[in-house]
Design a protein around this motif. Structure first.
Motif, PDB file in Angstrom:
ATOM      1  N   THR A   1      15.655   2.189  -4.880  1.00  0.00           N
ATOM      2  CA  THR A   1      15.934   0.783  -4.646  1.00  0.00           C
ATOM      3  C   THR A   1      16.134   0.079  -5.973  1.00  0.00           C
ATOM      4  O   THR A   1      16.006   0.660  -7.037  1.00  0.00           O
ATOM      5  CB  THR A   1      14.781   0.115  -3.874  1.00  0.00           C
ATOM      6  OG1 THR A   1      15.184  -1.187  -3.492  1.00  0.00           O
ATOM      7  CG2 THR A   1      13.532   0.014  -4.706  1.00  0.00           C
TER       8      THR A   1
ATOM      9  N   ARG B   1      15.026  -3.531  -8.085  1.00  0.00           N
ATOM     10  CA  ARG B   1      14.065  -4.617  -8.103  1.00  0.00           C
ATOM     11  C   ARG B   1      14.279  -5.390  -9.401  1.00  0.00           C
ATOM     12  O   ARG B   1      13.797  -5.010 -10.461  1.00  0.00           O
ATOM     13  CB  ARG B   1      12.648  -4.021  -8.030  1.00  0.00           C
ATOM     14  CG  ARG B   1      11.557  -4.979  -7.761  1.00  0.00           C
ATOM     15  CD  ARG B   1      10.213  -4.273  -7.738  1.00  0.00           C
ATOM     16  NE  ARG B   1      10.097  -3.332  -6.645  1.00  0.00           N
ATOM     17  CZ  ARG B   1      10.123  -2.019  -6.801  1.00  0.00           C
ATOM     18  NH1 ARG B   1      10.271  -1.504  -7.999  1.00  0.00           N
ATOM     19  NH2 ARG B   1      10.000  -1.202  -5.765  1.00  0.00           N
TER      20      ARG B   1
ATOM     21  N   GLN C   1       5.006  -0.408   2.974  1.00  0.00           N
ATOM     22  CA  GLN C   1       5.799  -1.134   3.963  1.00  0.00           C
ATOM     23  C   GLN C   1       7.243  -0.658   3.947  1.00  0.00           C
ATOM     24  O   GLN C   1       7.855  -0.448   4.992  1.00  0.00           O
ATOM     25  CB  GLN C   1       5.746  -2.637   3.682  1.00  0.00           C
ATOM     26  CG  GLN C   1       4.480  -3.311   4.215  1.00  0.00           C
ATOM     27  CD  GLN C   1       4.561  -4.821   4.089  1.00  0.00           C
ATOM     28  OE1 GLN C   1       4.963  -5.333   3.057  1.00  0.00           O
ATOM     29  NE2 GLN C   1       4.168  -5.512   5.128  1.00  0.00           N
ATOM     30  N   GLU C   2       7.803  -0.497   2.748  1.00  0.00           N
ATOM     31  CA  GLU C   2       9.180  -0.054   2.659  1.00  0.00           C
ATOM     32  C   GLU C   2       9.313   1.400   3.093  1.00  0.00           C
ATOM     33  O   GLU C   2      10.329   1.795   3.668  1.00  0.00           O
ATOM     34  CB  GLU C   2       9.720  -0.259   1.243  1.00  0.00           C
ATOM     35  CG  GLU C   2       9.875  -1.738   0.907  1.00  0.00           C
ATOM     36  CD  GLU C   2      10.614  -1.969  -0.396  1.00  0.00           C
ATOM     37  OE1 GLU C   2      10.793  -0.994  -1.158  1.00  0.00           O
ATOM     38  OE2 GLU C   2      11.001  -3.115  -0.649  1.00  0.00           O
ATOM     39  N   GLU C   3       8.291   2.180   2.823  1.00  0.00           N
ATOM     40  CA  GLU C   3       8.321   3.558   3.304  1.00  0.00           C
ATOM     41  C   GLU C   3       8.333   3.577   4.839  1.00  0.00           C
ATOM     42  O   GLU C   3       9.014   4.396   5.454  1.00  0.00           O
ATOM     43  CB  GLU C   3       7.111   4.324   2.782  1.00  0.00           C
ATOM     44  CG  GLU C   3       7.213   4.663   1.298  1.00  0.00           C
ATOM     45  CD  GLU C   3       5.994   5.411   0.796  1.00  0.00           C
ATOM     46  OE1 GLU C   3       4.940   5.341   1.463  1.00  0.00           O
ATOM     47  OE2 GLU C   3       6.098   6.048  -0.257  1.00  0.00           O
TER      48      GLU C   3
ATOM     49  N   LEU D   1       9.584   1.226   6.732  1.00  0.00           N
ATOM     50  CA  LEU D   1      10.925   0.789   7.105  1.00  0.00           C
ATOM     51  C   LEU D   1      11.899   1.962   7.052  1.00  0.00           C
ATOM     52  O   LEU D   1      12.667   2.198   7.991  1.00  0.00           O
ATOM     53  CB  LEU D   1      11.391  -0.328   6.164  1.00  0.00           C
ATOM     54  CG  LEU D   1      12.882  -0.694   6.222  1.00  0.00           C
ATOM     55  CD1 LEU D   1      13.231  -1.311   7.567  1.00  0.00           C
ATOM     56  CD2 LEU D   1      13.243  -1.637   5.076  1.00  0.00           C
TER      57      LEU D   1
ATOM     58  N   THR E   1      14.486  -7.839   0.515  1.00  0.00           N
ATOM     59  CA  THR E   1      15.197  -6.560   0.448  1.00  0.00           C
ATOM     60  C   THR E   1      16.556  -6.670   1.133  1.00  0.00           C
ATOM     61  O   THR E   1      16.650  -7.170   2.263  1.00  0.00           O
ATOM     62  CB  THR E   1      14.391  -5.435   1.132  1.00  0.00           C
ATOM     63  OG1 THR E   1      13.119  -5.323   0.492  1.00  0.00           O
ATOM     64  CG2 THR E   1      15.119  -4.096   1.037  1.00  0.00           C
TER      65      THR E   1
ATOM     66  N   LEU F   1      18.833   0.547  -0.375  1.00  0.00           N
ATOM     67  CA  LEU F   1      17.895  -0.577  -0.425  1.00  0.00           C
ATOM     68  C   LEU F   1      17.931  -1.217  -1.801  1.00  0.00           C
ATOM     69  O   LEU F   1      17.895  -0.534  -2.822  1.00  0.00           O
ATOM     70  CB  LEU F   1      16.476  -0.104  -0.121  1.00  0.00           C
ATOM     71  CG  LEU F   1      16.205   0.420   1.291  1.00  0.00           C
ATOM     72  CD1 LEU F   1      14.806   0.979   1.380  1.00  0.00           C
ATOM     73  CD2 LEU F   1      16.408  -0.684   2.311  1.00  0.00           C
TER      74      LEU F   1
ATOM     75  N   ASP G   1      15.877  -4.284  -3.796  1.00  0.00           N
ATOM     76  CA  ASP G   1      14.848  -5.322  -3.834  1.00  0.00           C
ATOM     77  C   ASP G   1      15.325  -6.461  -4.725  1.00  0.00           C
ATOM     78  O   ASP G   1      15.826  -6.234  -5.836  1.00  0.00           O
ATOM     79  CB  ASP G   1      13.542  -4.764  -4.386  1.00  0.00           C
ATOM     80  CG  ASP G   1      12.729  -4.048  -3.309  1.00  0.00           C
ATOM     81  OD1 ASP G   1      13.216  -3.983  -2.170  1.00  0.00           O
ATOM     82  OD2 ASP G   1      11.642  -3.547  -3.620  1.00  0.00           O
TER      83      ASP G   1
ATOM     84  N   ASP H   1       9.274  -7.072   5.632  1.00  0.00           N
ATOM     85  CA  ASP H   1      10.353  -6.221   6.139  1.00  0.00           C
ATOM     86  C   ASP H   1      10.809  -6.637   7.524  1.00  0.00           C
ATOM     87  O   ASP H   1      11.217  -5.811   8.352  1.00  0.00           O
ATOM     88  CB  ASP H   1       9.948  -4.745   6.124  1.00  0.00           C
ATOM     89  CG  ASP H   1       9.896  -4.186   4.714  1.00  0.00           C
ATOM     90  OD1 ASP H   1      10.669  -4.680   3.868  1.00  0.00           O
ATOM     91  OD2 ASP H   1       9.099  -3.273   4.451  1.00  0.00           O
TER      92      ASP H   1
END
Length: 793
Positions: A4, A6, A27-29, A31, A287, A298, A300, A332
């Motif tokens: 991603t 960021r 959280q992103e994992e 998603l 995101t 992705l 960020d 997310d």
């Protein structure tokens, strides 16, 4: 782990150049896992190439189905069962059939018979597997039927007070005190866009803020900086009348909007917030997910010092076709979405040359595709119609149905327009359309649930399940079955569930499956069992979408007084009536007459079994042994009377079914046989019987002497529709307007290229200039969709 970006930003209008590094936020994992689990299951999409879109009662609806893998657009290798249905305007099924798909392609016809009356119908196609998903992966399109004997013209006058004007913010909502892009759709009551409408956006002080105009599909857009406390209305001027409508959108005081612009080979994705929001979201993670159901990326992003963030993408690095840009907040949760289309990388083939050669009665077309790899499997279908036709008003082509429609929720007017002779103007119009479409067809509630529940299987033919009752020894007999005259096969009991399972059957129309049990004590016995068939009915497609209905003013102007069914004549089958012959009863004469009747069109010697034969020889095998020697049919060992597999070089048929194991004849009594054909040289059976054959025919009624039947027939509740020849109507006149507007010249299916990449087909020499509509696929994912006008002078 997923990569991603960021990054923070130090100028008011900052640009993100994508870079990649790892992240490990749970959280992103989550998603990523939900997204990949949901999309890892294969999807199919289906498209029907119809020979036209407006049909006269009595014609045939010709169609070729192309079933593709949604991920790579190559022919699907999974499914061989395709359901095609036609529904009327009340969603009542008028016609339906199951067709067999081979290498991703299937062709068939519907007869426009007495089941139809004048009106609009929807034709749909889908596989069982498609029922697992909410996306529109199936095919659906409207067609028009005209009954010349009862063509009551329906009034299509529109209620001028009733138009559908919608104003759709690009990001899904209006944000206070920033510039928002608002898409416009203005439609008539039938769902068609109102072209060339002019609009003015008026504020509460009666000031004109901005203006817009719609294109031929009633689509436009404008920019607006809304203010809370102000109200906005829209004045609309069409060719016939003026209207006034409310903007009908809530203005939000806080939030983020997502917008997108394309410039040459770059795509600019902007996130904009206002001053009221900035301090509450500063340094929070948002995101951007750029995805299409196959791949994703992705990014960020953080609002650090400024209210606008812009990311720049290279168009060539995004996926071909639809790309979905979703904005997710720190939790997310998706809060905005925008679709864009990338034409780069779509493998659409164009014909290089089209040549014709004429004879007195026919025309041969040679269509060359220079960039098609002829070593790959390919398939094409071609509709040939008069050049002035009004009956080919297709909404779709294979490109729009493959790359666009499965990814959007709404109904699109003339989606094939955007993929016919594509240019910069049409690319801009397609992007304008996507502004008005809102969220994609992928539902995020479903995505967050992970892998979809798969209640419907891939189907490959018909599966038969039969119960297995143990015999007196406690074991299960073998099951022998046959259909389609393809020879008998053997099925064993599945030890896991004690059922006979028979897979991959393709019965057509009224085919039955004949079953026998092979028992040790009694030989072959009829298999009386509880038999189940899967599938047994055509599954119902639950779809909430509706296609655009035909409007007479837009599609056809057919007056009943001008055209009647006498404009074309459908040939009837020739019927032949046989004379009645009365014969005086005599056993010898009856046998000779019967042998003469059964010998018609046969090349071998036919013998009829009579009562004397039954008394002399009880078993069929004894009779065959005797006759084989007298007929001098060559066997591998002429002294061996055994019917063991491989002992004879000749073929044996029972009621025209080739026996893969002739030993089954050992249990049959001669009294159950009507006649036998002995053919020394196999003439009339092609290449299957070079050393001769024996064809055995049983009596239609059980013998009174021996009450013995060896098979039991079961009817399939659902069968495949057999290939049928497309009927080309015969017309009284070929130069009048009826034929030029609604006539049919030819319909060709299952065409392939030669080693030079050329598709060749022949038609009867037409009396008017023609248009050809060619569509097709190749196994590398290439698509073909072309309309060509051909002068034959």
């Amino acid at each position: 782990m997923k990569s991603t970006v960021r990054l923070g930003f130090n100028s008011f209008f900052s640009v993100i150049f994508l870079c990649i590094f790892n992240f490990s936020f749970s959280q992103e994992e989550k998603l990523v896992k939900s997204y990949t689990d949901y999309h890892k299951t294969a999807r199919e999409i289906v498209y029907l190439h119809l020979n036209k879109s407006t049909y006269i009662k009595g014609e045939d609806i010709g169609f070729t189905a192309y079933v593709l893998d949604k991920r790579n657009k190559k022919p699907s290798i999974y499914t061989s069962n395709l359901y095609v249905v036609i529904e009327d305007s009340n969603n009542t099924i008028v016609k339906q059939k199951l067709v067999r798909v081979k290498d991703g392609v299937a062709s068939n016809i519907f007869e426009v018979d007495s089941s139809f009356s004048s009106g609009t119908y929807n034709i749909k196609a889908y596989t069982n597997w498609m029922l697992n998903f909410n996306e529109k992966n199936y095919y659906s399109e409207s067609i028009q039927i005209i009954d010349l004997e009862n063509n009551v013209k329906k009034s299509t006058a529109l209620d001028e007070e009733d138009i559908d004007a919608q104003f759709l913010p690009e990001s899904g909502h209006l944000l206070h005190n920033v510039t928002n892009v608002v898409g416009v759709t203005i439609k008539d009551p039938n769902g068609y866009g109102i072209p060339n409408a002019k609009g003015e956006v008026i504020d509460s002080n009666k000031n004109t803020i901005t203006t817009f105009a719609t294109n031929q599909f009633g689509i436009g857009n404008f920019q607006l900086m809304p203010k809370i406390g102000n109200t906005y209305s829209v004045k609309i001027k069409t060719e016939s009348k003026d209207y006034e409508a409310s903007l009908n959108q809530k203005i939000e005081q806080k939030g983020i909007i997502l917008s997108l612009n394309k410039l040459k080979d770059k795509i600019y994705i902007s996130l904009t917030t206002n001053n009221e929001t900035f301090n509450t979201i500063k340094n929070q993670r948002y995101t951007l997910m750029i995805h299409n159901g196959v791949s994703y990326n992705l990014i960020d992003v953080y609002f650090t010092d400024n209210t606008v963030i812009t990311s720049v993408l290279d168009k060539n690095t995004t996926s071909p076709g639809i790309n979905i840009v979703t904005l997710l907040n720190a939790e997310d949760k998706p809060i905005a979405e925008r679709l864009f289309f990338n034409h780069h990388g779509i493998n659409v083939l164009k014909s290089s040359t089209i040549n014709t050669s004429k004879t007195k009665d026919s025309v041969t077309f040679n269509i060359n595709f220079k960039y098609l790899d002829p070593s790959l499997k390919n398939s094409f279908s071609v509709s040939v119609l008069p050049q002035d036709t009004k009956s080919y008003n297709r909404e779709n082509n294979i490109i729009s149905s493959t790359y666009l429609e499965p990814y959007v929720k709404g109904v699109i007017e003339q989606p094939k327009y955007y993929f016919t002779d594509t240019n910069q103007k049409k690319e801009y119009e397609l992007d304008n359309l996507l502004i008005t479409q809102g969220w994609s067809s992928y539902n995020w509630d479903d995505i967050f649930k992970g892998a979809p529940k798969l209640s419907y299987e891939f189907e490959q033919g018909i599966t038969v399940k039969a119960n297995a009752a143990p015999n007196s020894n406690g074991t299960n007999d073998q099951l022998m079955y046959s259909l389609n005259n393809e020879g008998f096969m053997i099925s064993e009991v599945n030890p896991k569930d004690s059922y006979y399972w028979i897979y991959g059957l393709y019965p057509e129309d009224n085919t039955t499956i004949k079953m026998s049990k092979i028992t040790e004590a009694d030989g072959l016995k009829p298999a009386s069992m509880y038999v189940q068939f899967f599938p047994s009915t055509i599954p119902q497609l639950n779809s909430d979408d509706s296609d655009l209905n035909f409007i007479e003013e837009k599609t056809l102007k057919l007056k009943r007084n001008n055209y009647t069914k006498n404009n074309f004549l459908k040939s009837s089958k020739n019927l032949q009536e046989l004379d009645t012959v009365t014969v005086v009863s005599s056993p010898i004469l009856e046998k000779r007459l019967k042998q003469h009747e059964l010998s018609t069109d046969r090349f071998g010697r036919v013998t009829v079994v009579d009562e004397q034969d039954e008394n002399n020889l009880i078993m069929l095998t004894d009779y065959i042994d005797q006759r084989i020697k007298s007929e001098r049919i060559r066997t591998q060992n002429s002294n061996d009377s055994s019917f063991a597999i491989g002992r004879f070089q000749i073929n044996y048929f029972l009621d025209d079914v080739l026996l893969t194991d002739p030993t089954i004849l050992e249990g049959i009594f001669l009294a159950d046989i009507e006649s036998i054909e002995f053919n020394r040289f196999g003439i009339g059976d092609g290449y299957r019987s070079p050393n001769g054959f024996v064809k055995i025919y049983t009596k239609k009624l059980p013998s009174t002497r021996y009450d013995k039947k060896t098979t039991k027939a079961y009817e399939f509740p659902l069968t495949f529709s057999a290939d049928k020849k497309f009927y080309i109507p015969k017309y009284k006149l070929y130069q009048n307007d009826f034929f030029k507007n609604y006539g049919v010249i030819d319909w060709k299916t299952n065409l392939t290229t030669n080693k030079n990449g050329t598709v060749t087909f022949k038609i009867a020499k037409p009396k008017v200039p023609v248009s050809i509509y060619i569509e097709g696929i190749a196994n590398d994912g290439s698509l073909v969709a072309e309309d060509k006008k051909i002068s034959l002078d």
